[in-house]
Design a protein around this motif. Structure first.
Motif, PDB file in Angstrom:
ATOM      1  N   ILE A   1     -36.758  22.014  23.129  1.00  0.00           N
ATOM      2  CA  ILE A   1     -35.702  22.359  22.204  1.00  0.00           C
ATOM      3  C   ILE A   1     -35.227  21.010  21.609  1.00  0.00           C
ATOM      4  O   ILE A   1     -34.842  20.761  20.255  1.00  0.00           O
ATOM      5  CB  ILE A   1     -34.860  23.274  22.836  1.00  0.00           C
ATOM      6  CG1 ILE A   1     -34.995  24.548  23.233  1.00  0.00           C
ATOM      7  CG2 ILE A   1     -33.195  23.115  22.281  1.00  0.00           C
ATOM      8  CD1 ILE A   1     -34.111  25.105  24.042  1.00  0.00           C
ATOM      9  N   ALA A   2     -35.182  19.973  22.569  1.00  0.00           N
ATOM     10  CA  ALA A   2     -34.487  18.851  22.023  1.00  0.00           C
ATOM     11  C   ALA A   2     -35.187  18.017  21.092  1.00  0.00           C
ATOM     12  O   ALA A   2     -34.771  17.466  20.143  1.00  0.00           O
ATOM     13  CB  ALA A   2     -34.287  17.818  23.283  1.00  0.00           C
ATOM     14  N   GLU A   3     -36.588  17.955  21.394  1.00  0.00           N
ATOM     15  CA  GLU A   3     -37.681  17.222  20.670  1.00  0.00           C
ATOM     16  C   GLU A   3     -38.046  17.691  19.277  1.00  0.00           C
ATOM     17  O   GLU A   3     -38.618  17.419  18.299  1.00  0.00           O
ATOM     18  CB  GLU A   3     -38.605  16.791  21.521  1.00  0.00           C
ATOM     19  CG  GLU A   3     -38.369  15.636  22.476  1.00  0.00           C
ATOM     20  CD  GLU A   3     -39.434  15.355  23.209  1.00  0.00           C
ATOM     21  OE1 GLU A   3     -40.475  15.988  23.341  1.00  0.00           O
ATOM     22  OE2 GLU A   3     -39.118  14.552  24.212  1.00  0.00           O
ATOM     23  N   THR A   4     -37.904  19.378  19.186  1.00  0.00           N
ATOM     24  CA  THR A   4     -38.287  19.680  17.895  1.00  0.00           C
ATOM     25  C   THR A   4     -37.282  20.436  16.924  1.00  0.00           C
ATOM     26  O   THR A   4     -37.470  20.555  15.786  1.00  0.00           O
ATOM     27  CB  THR A   4     -39.389  21.053  18.390  1.00  0.00           C
ATOM     28  OG1 THR A   4     -38.519  22.058  19.109  1.00  0.00           O
ATOM     29  CG2 THR A   4     -40.462  20.596  19.007  1.00  0.00           C
ATOM     30  N   LEU A   5     -36.020  20.682  17.715  1.00  0.00           N
ATOM     31  CA  LEU A   5     -35.030  20.844  16.793  1.00  0.00           C
ATOM     32  C   LEU A   5     -33.754  20.153  16.765  1.00  0.00           C
ATOM     33  O   LEU A   5     -33.339  19.729  15.802  1.00  0.00           O
ATOM     34  CB  LEU A   5     -34.423  22.442  17.099  1.00  0.00           C
ATOM     35  CG  LEU A   5     -33.501  22.893  16.362  1.00  0.00           C
ATOM     36  CD1 LEU A   5     -33.666  23.212  14.739  1.00  0.00           C
ATOM     37  CD2 LEU A   5     -32.823  24.183  16.791  1.00  0.00           C
TER      38      LEU A   5
ATOM     39  N   ASN B   1     -34.974  14.895  15.061  1.00  0.00           N
ATOM     40  CA  ASN B   1     -36.174  14.834  14.372  1.00  0.00           C
ATOM     41  C   ASN B   1     -36.774  13.506  14.668  1.00  0.00           C
ATOM     42  O   ASN B   1     -36.523  12.338  14.678  1.00  0.00           O
ATOM     43  CB  ASN B   1     -35.745  14.469  12.932  1.00  0.00           C
ATOM     44  CG  ASN B   1     -36.819  14.240  11.984  1.00  0.00           C
ATOM     45  OD1 ASN B   1     -38.029  14.113  12.372  1.00  0.00           O
ATOM     46  ND2 ASN B   1     -36.692  14.402  10.754  1.00  0.00           N
ATOM     47  N   PRO B   2     -37.673  13.707  15.416  1.00  0.00           N
ATOM     48  CA  PRO B   2     -38.637  12.562  16.279  1.00  0.00           C
ATOM     49  C   PRO B   2     -39.221  11.502  15.171  1.00  0.00           C
ATOM     50  O   PRO B   2     -39.236  10.348  15.732  1.00  0.00           O
ATOM     51  CB  PRO B   2     -39.627  13.165  16.794  1.00  0.00           C
ATOM     52  CG  PRO B   2     -39.827  14.347  16.374  1.00  0.00           C
ATOM     53  CD  PRO B   2     -38.655  14.887  15.750  1.00  0.00           C
ATOM     54  N   VAL B   3     -39.170  11.972  13.893  1.00  0.00           N
ATOM     55  CA  VAL B   3     -39.633  10.689  12.950  1.00  0.00           C
ATOM     56  C   VAL B   3     -38.579   9.893  12.843  1.00  0.00           C
ATOM     57  O   VAL B   3     -38.946   8.518  12.775  1.00  0.00           O
ATOM     58  CB  VAL B   3     -39.508  11.637  11.396  1.00  0.00           C
ATOM     59  CG1 VAL B   3     -39.921  10.518  10.148  1.00  0.00           C
ATOM     60  CG2 VAL B   3     -40.687  12.614  11.423  1.00  0.00           C
ATOM     61  N   ILE B   4     -37.062  10.102  13.164  1.00  0.00           N
ATOM     62  CA  ILE B   4     -36.066   8.943  12.968  1.00  0.00           C
ATOM     63  C   ILE B   4     -35.309   8.867  14.293  1.00  0.00           C
ATOM     64  O   ILE B   4     -34.556   7.916  14.164  1.00  0.00           O
ATOM     65  CB  ILE B   4     -35.396   9.107  11.657  1.00  0.00           C
ATOM     66  CG1 ILE B   4     -34.774  10.730  11.532  1.00  0.00           C
ATOM     67  CG2 ILE B   4     -36.001   9.067  10.300  1.00  0.00           C
ATOM     68  CD1 ILE B   4     -33.788  11.005  10.646  1.00  0.00           C
ATOM     69  N   GLU B   5     -35.457   9.628  14.911  1.00  0.00           N
ATOM     70  CA  GLU B   5     -34.374   9.892  16.035  1.00  0.00           C
ATOM     71  C   GLU B   5     -34.986   9.774  17.598  1.00  0.00           C
ATOM     72  O   GLU B   5     -36.166  10.338  17.638  1.00  0.00           O
ATOM     73  CB  GLU B   5     -33.633  11.231  15.903  1.00  0.00           C
ATOM     74  CG  GLU B   5     -32.684  11.102  14.612  1.00  0.00           C
ATOM     75  CD  GLU B   5     -31.787  12.513  14.533  1.00  0.00           C
ATOM     76  OE1 GLU B   5     -30.837  12.500  14.107  1.00  0.00           O
ATOM     77  OE2 GLU B   5     -32.611  13.603  14.832  1.00  0.00           O
ATOM     78  N   ASP B   6     -34.340   9.061  18.405  1.00  0.00           N
ATOM     79  CA  ASP B   6     -34.585   9.196  19.836  1.00  0.00           C
ATOM     80  C   ASP B   6     -33.744  10.298  20.489  1.00  0.00           C
ATOM     81  O   ASP B   6     -32.537  10.488  20.155  1.00  0.00           O
ATOM     82  CB  ASP B   6     -34.472   7.826  20.343  1.00  0.00           C
ATOM     83  CG  ASP B   6     -35.602   6.913  20.018  1.00  0.00           C
ATOM     84  OD1 ASP B   6     -36.569   7.216  19.732  1.00  0.00           O
ATOM     85  OD2 ASP B   6     -35.041   5.739  20.100  1.00  0.00           O
ATOM     86  N   VAL B   7     -34.094  10.877  21.541  1.00  0.00           N
ATOM     87  CA  VAL B   7     -33.473  11.825  22.266  1.00  0.00           C
ATOM     88  C   VAL B   7     -33.492  11.729  23.655  1.00  0.00           C
ATOM     89  O   VAL B   7     -34.348  11.046  24.309  1.00  0.00           O
ATOM     90  CB  VAL B   7     -34.048  13.478  22.032  1.00  0.00           C
ATOM     91  CG1 VAL B   7     -35.417  13.262  22.446  1.00  0.00           C
ATOM     92  CG2 VAL B   7     -33.248  14.497  22.384  1.00  0.00           C
ATOM     93  N   GLU B   8     -32.209  11.819  24.382  1.00  0.00           N
ATOM     94  CA  GLU B   8     -32.081  11.766  25.687  1.00  0.00           C
ATOM     95  C   GLU B   8     -31.439  13.137  26.390  1.00  0.00           C
ATOM     96  O   GLU B   8     -30.695  13.370  25.925  1.00  0.00           O
ATOM     97  CB  GLU B   8     -31.048  10.402  26.224  1.00  0.00           C
ATOM     98  CG  GLU B   8     -31.285   9.686  27.103  1.00  0.00           C
ATOM     99  CD  GLU B   8     -30.535   8.430  27.420  1.00  0.00           C
ATOM    100  OE1 GLU B   8     -29.451   8.693  28.061  1.00  0.00           O
ATOM    101  OE2 GLU B   8     -30.619   7.603  26.645  1.00  0.00           O
ATOM    102  N   LEU B   9     -32.379  13.527  27.376  1.00  0.00           N
ATOM    103  CA  LEU B   9     -31.899  14.844  27.900  1.00  0.00           C
ATOM    104  C   LEU B   9     -31.508  14.575  29.240  1.00  0.00           C
ATOM    105  O   LEU B   9     -31.949  13.751  30.145  1.00  0.00           O
ATOM    106  CB  LEU B   9     -33.301  15.523  28.144  1.00  0.00           C
ATOM    107  CG  LEU B   9     -33.390  17.217  28.350  1.00  0.00           C
ATOM    108  CD1 LEU B   9     -32.679  17.958  27.432  1.00  0.00           C
ATOM    109  CD2 LEU B   9     -34.579  17.576  28.756  1.00  0.00           C
ATOM    110  N   HIS B  10     -30.324  15.122  29.602  1.00  0.00           N
ATOM    111  CA  HIS B  10     -29.518  15.166  30.964  1.00  0.00           C
ATOM    112  C   HIS B  10     -29.446  16.521  31.486  1.00  0.00           C
ATOM    113  O   HIS B  10     -28.726  17.683  31.224  1.00  0.00           O
ATOM    114  CB  HIS B  10     -28.087  14.431  30.582  1.00  0.00           C
ATOM    115  CG  HIS B  10     -28.091  13.128  30.012  1.00  0.00           C
ATOM    116  ND1 HIS B  10     -28.383  11.967  30.311  1.00  0.00           N
ATOM    117  CD2 HIS B  10     -27.881  13.099  28.615  1.00  0.00           C
ATOM    118  CE1 HIS B  10     -28.164  11.010  29.920  1.00  0.00           C
ATOM    119  NE2 HIS B  10     -28.167  11.318  28.491  1.00  0.00           N
ATOM    120  N   LEU B  11     -30.123  16.733  32.597  1.00  0.00           N
ATOM    121  CA  LEU B  11     -30.273  17.904  33.347  1.00  0.00           C
ATOM    122  C   LEU B  11     -29.063  17.802  34.469  1.00  0.00           C
ATOM    123  O   LEU B  11     -28.935  16.872  35.010  1.00  0.00           O
ATOM    124  CB  LEU B  11     -31.881  18.107  33.836  1.00  0.00           C
ATOM    125  CG  LEU B  11     -32.826  18.588  32.725  1.00  0.00           C
ATOM    126  CD1 LEU B  11     -34.108  18.405  33.419  1.00  0.00           C
ATOM    127  CD2 LEU B  11     -32.572  19.893  32.204  1.00  0.00           C
TER     128      LEU B  11
END
Lengths: 79, 223
Positions: free
Chosen positions: A59-63, A66-76
């Motif tokens: 969910i975080a990486e596909t919606l 946008n992995p083309v321009i953004e980094d994502v950090e997931l906190h469970l």
């Protein structure tokens, strides 16, 4: 209900004019010690049952990001 | 020749795109984003506007709309697709086109007549032009800055994937003055400027934009 937090920021190599504008405003306010600002997004997801880490990462990486321009950090949640 | 024009919640330029299709000599077909029905069209235009209020990222939610998934499937089989402004953002978000569009470098909404150079005159949407031809059409965006990693930009340039470039001034800080790009097979094109606003002398700065809509007539007949 378990709460999952996702932070999204522009990749370091993508210029962030909004962050730059915030940095300039801080300079005008006399906060000379702040040397950089990157603006991002903060998502809070309330998830039923035990969070599925793989599904949430998808969910975080596909919606959410946008992995083309953004980094994502997931906190469970802990445990 | 039937050319579909998709309307999303927040589309603004679907009426002008429809008119451009008609002026080019094709039959415009209204398509609704929430339906799985392409109504047998031969090509599709995704118009400008602010689909879903640009929430999350411009074009991000529209790219997940039911009809856009159908468009992606058909485009991969060679159906011509043109994305203008918000439509370009949707195509990048859908993965049909490379790169991304983000906040203008100067943070201002920019609205003006813009000179462009046609870099590729052999895509489904640009054969009515000559390579290197200069055209003038309106540009109007706040999140129109084309970006990608440097290595990806080098690859796109090497593959000749830059379809249209800004000349005489870059309105938004786009990398390498890129105004529009094409898919590897030349069937899908996206650009930030608005050819559909330059199809009649009465309302546009020129009629230079009409060529996008006449080009696709040849592309579909020739396919």
């Amino acid at each position: 209900m378990p709460r999952v937090v996702v932070d999204v920021v522009l990749k370091p190599e993508i210029s962030d004019p909004q962050g730059q504008a915030v940095l300039q405003a801080l300079g005008r306010l006399g906060h000379d010690g702040v040397r950089g600002v990157r603006q991002g997004k903060h998502f809070v997801l309330d998830v039923e049952g035990t969070p599925d880490a793989a599904e949430l990462r998808q969910i975080a990486e596909t919606l959410l990001a946008n992995p083309v321009i953004e980094d994502v950090e997931l906190h469970l949640p802990e445990g | 020749m039937r050319i579909g024009v998709i309307t999303f919640p927040g589309s603004l330029d679907d009426v002008d795109a429809t008119r451009a299709v008609r002026l080019a000599g094709a039959e415009p077909v209204a398509l609704w984003h929430a339906e799985h029905d392409l109504k047998g069209v031969d090509a599709v235009v995704l118009p400008g506007g602010f689909s879903y209020g640009d929430y999350l990222r411009a074009g991000a939610i529209a790219a997940r709309a039911p009809l856009v998934q159908d468009v992606v499937d058909r485009a991969r089989q060679g159906m011509p697709v043109l994305g203008i402004c918000n439509g370009f953002q949707v195509l990048c978000e859908s993965g049909l086109l490379p790169g991304a569009l983000t906040r203008n470098a100067h943070l201002h909404f920019r609205n003006r007549d813009q000179a462009l150079r046609i870099e590729r005159a052999d895509t489904a949407w640009t054969t009515s032009y000559a390579a290197g031809q200069r055209i003038v059409v309106p540009v109007k965006n706040g999140e129109g800055r084309y970006v990608a990693a440097d290595a990806d930009l080098d690859r796109l340039e090497g593959e000749g994937r830059v379809a249209v470039r800004y000349v005489e001034g870059n309105p938004n800080g786009s990398s390498r003055d890129i105004a529009g790009v094409t898919s590897a097979d030349g069937r899908v094109v996206g650009l930030m400027p608005h050819p559909e606003h330059a199809v009649e002398d009465l309302t546009g700065p020129s009629t230079d934009g009409l060529g996008f809509f006449t080009s696709v007539l040849e592309a579909v007949v020739g396919a």
